[in-house]
Design a protein around this motif. Structure first.
Motif, mmCIF file in Angstrom:
data_model
loop_
_atom_site.group_PDB
_atom_site.id
_atom_site.type_symbol
_atom_site.label_atom_id
_atom_site.label_comp_id
_atom_site.label_asym_id
_atom_site.label_seq_id
_atom_site.Cartn_x
_atom_site.Cartn_y
_atom_site.Cartn_z
ATOM 1 N N HIS A 75 0.962 -1.159 0.239
ATOM 2 C CA HIS A 75 -0.013 -0.123 -0.045
ATOM 3 C C HIS A 75 0.896 1.390 0.163
ATOM 4 O O HIS A 75 1.811 1.302 0.676
ATOM 5 N N SER A 122 -2.353 -0.958 -3.428
ATOM 6 C CA SER A 122 -3.368 -0.060 -3.357
ATOM 7 C C SER A 122 -2.594 1.315 -3.237
ATOM 8 O O SER A 122 -1.576 1.359 -2.624
ATOM 9 N N ARG A 124 -3.198 5.528 -1.423
ATOM 10 C CA ARG A 124 -4.190 6.524 -0.739
ATOM 11 C C ARG A 124 -3.545 7.922 -0.863
ATOM 12 O O ARG A 124 -2.322 7.797 -0.971
ATOM 13 N N GLU A 154 -3.210 4.378 -11.381
ATOM 14 C CA GLU A 154 -3.933 3.361 -12.333
ATOM 15 C C GLU A 154 -3.241 2.913 -13.383
ATOM 16 O O GLU A 154 -3.452 1.727 -13.824
ATOM 17 N N LYS A 159 -4.258 -0.065 -7.719
ATOM 18 C CA LYS A 159 -5.843 0.184 -7.500
ATOM 19 C C LYS A 159 -6.209 -0.624 -6.345
ATOM 20 O O LYS A 159 -5.813 -1.698 -5.992
ATOM 21 N N PRO A 160 -7.249 -0.323 -5.620
ATOM 22 C CA PRO A 160 -7.825 1.100 -5.639
ATOM 23 C C PRO A 160 -6.916 2.279 -5.219
ATOM 24 O O PRO A 160 -6.105 2.035 -4.504
ATOM 25 N N ARG A 162 -7.594 5.457 -3.132
ATOM 26 C CA ARG A 162 -8.668 6.504 -2.483
ATOM 27 C C ARG A 162 -7.833 7.760 -2.224
ATOM 28 O O ARG A 162 -6.791 7.722 -2.011
ATOM 29 N N ARG A 192 -5.589 1.529 5.351
ATOM 30 C CA ARG A 192 -6.059 1.840 3.985
ATOM 31 C C ARG A 192 -6.076 3.331 3.736
ATOM 32 O O ARG A 192 -5.688 4.147 4.543
#
Length: 192
Positions: A75, A122, A124, A154, A159-160, A162, A192
Motif C-alpha cells: 500500500h 493499493s 491513498r 492506475e 488500484k484502488p 482512495r 487503508r
C-alpha cells in the motif's frame, strides 16, 4: 504483515503535510504494520527528466532505493499539498524519474496498450488545499486528483486509489487541524 510506504511530497518538513504523514504512520504502527515514511525533501535526486524517455538517465541511489521500496510495498500513501491545481514540482519530478517504462509499466510493441507492472498494490492520496473541496471538484474538476490517480497510479496498475482531501487549510483553526490529524491516524490504523 502489510508493508506500507508513506511518501511526503511537501518540500517543507515543517508543514501540515508532514504532520499528516506522521499521523498516518502512528496509526499504522498500532496495527504492527511494516510502515516506512519517506520525505522527498530528504532524498538527493534531480527531479528533471532531461531527455524525456528517449535517453535513459541513471537513477541516483536514493531513487533506486525508492523503486525497491515501491516494489516491496502493498500500500502506497502519498501526502502532498495542492499547488496550482495539482501537486508540487518535487513530487511530479519524483514520478517522472521513478515511475519509468520497464519499472512501472511497459508499452507493448505495435500496440496502443501497455503492461501494468505495479498491479496488486493499493494507494491513498492525502491532500491539503486552500481551495474549498467542493470548489476544487465542481469548478476545477479535481485536476490533481485525476492526474495522480488515473494518469499515474492506475496507469501503472495500482488500484484502488482512495483520496482524502483537507481544506481550506489557510483559514483552518488548530482545532480543525487536530481533527484532520485524528482522521488520518484512524486511516492509518485501518491500513487503508
Amino acid at each position: 504483515m502489510k508493508n506500507i510506504l508513506i511518501i511526503n511530497g511537501h518540500p517543507d518538513k515543517n508543514s501540515l503535510c508532514h504532520s499528516l504523514a506522521e499521523s498516518y504512520k502512528e496509526g499504522c504502527e498500532t496495527q504492527n504494520a511494516n510502515c516506512t515514511l519517506v520525505n522527498l525533501a530528504d532524498l538527493h535526486f534531480d527531479p528533471i527528466l532531461h531527455y524525456g524517455y528517449k535517453q535513459r538517465t541513471d537513477l541516483e541511489p536514493d531513487l533506486l532505493k525508492m523503486q525497491e521500496a515501491i516494489l516491496n510495498a502493498d500500500h502506497l500513501v502519498f501526502v502532498y499539498p495542492t499547488w496550482w491545481g495539482t501537486y508540487p514540482a518535487l513530487l511530479k519530478g519524483f514520478f517522472d524519474r521513478v515511475f519509468l517504462p520497464g519499472f512501472a509499466f511497459k508499452y507493448r510493441e505495435n500496440s496502443l496498450f501497455w503492461d501494468k507492472y505495479l498491479k496488486g498494490k493499493s494507494a491513498r492520496l492525502i491532500v491539503t488545499m486552500d481551495t474549498p473541496k467542493w470548489y476544487y471538484s465542481l469548478v476545477y474538476k479535481s485536476p490533481g486528483h485525476n492526474s495522480l490517480r488515473k494518469g499515474i497510479l492506475e496507469f501503472c496498475g495500482i488500484k484502488p486509489v482512495r483520496i482524502t482531501a483537507f481544506g481550506p487549510v489557510k483559514s483552518s483553526a488548530d482545532k480543525k487541524r487536530q481533527k484532520w490529524l485524528s482522521q488520518v491516524r484512524k486511516l492509518g490504523a485501518e491500513l487503508r
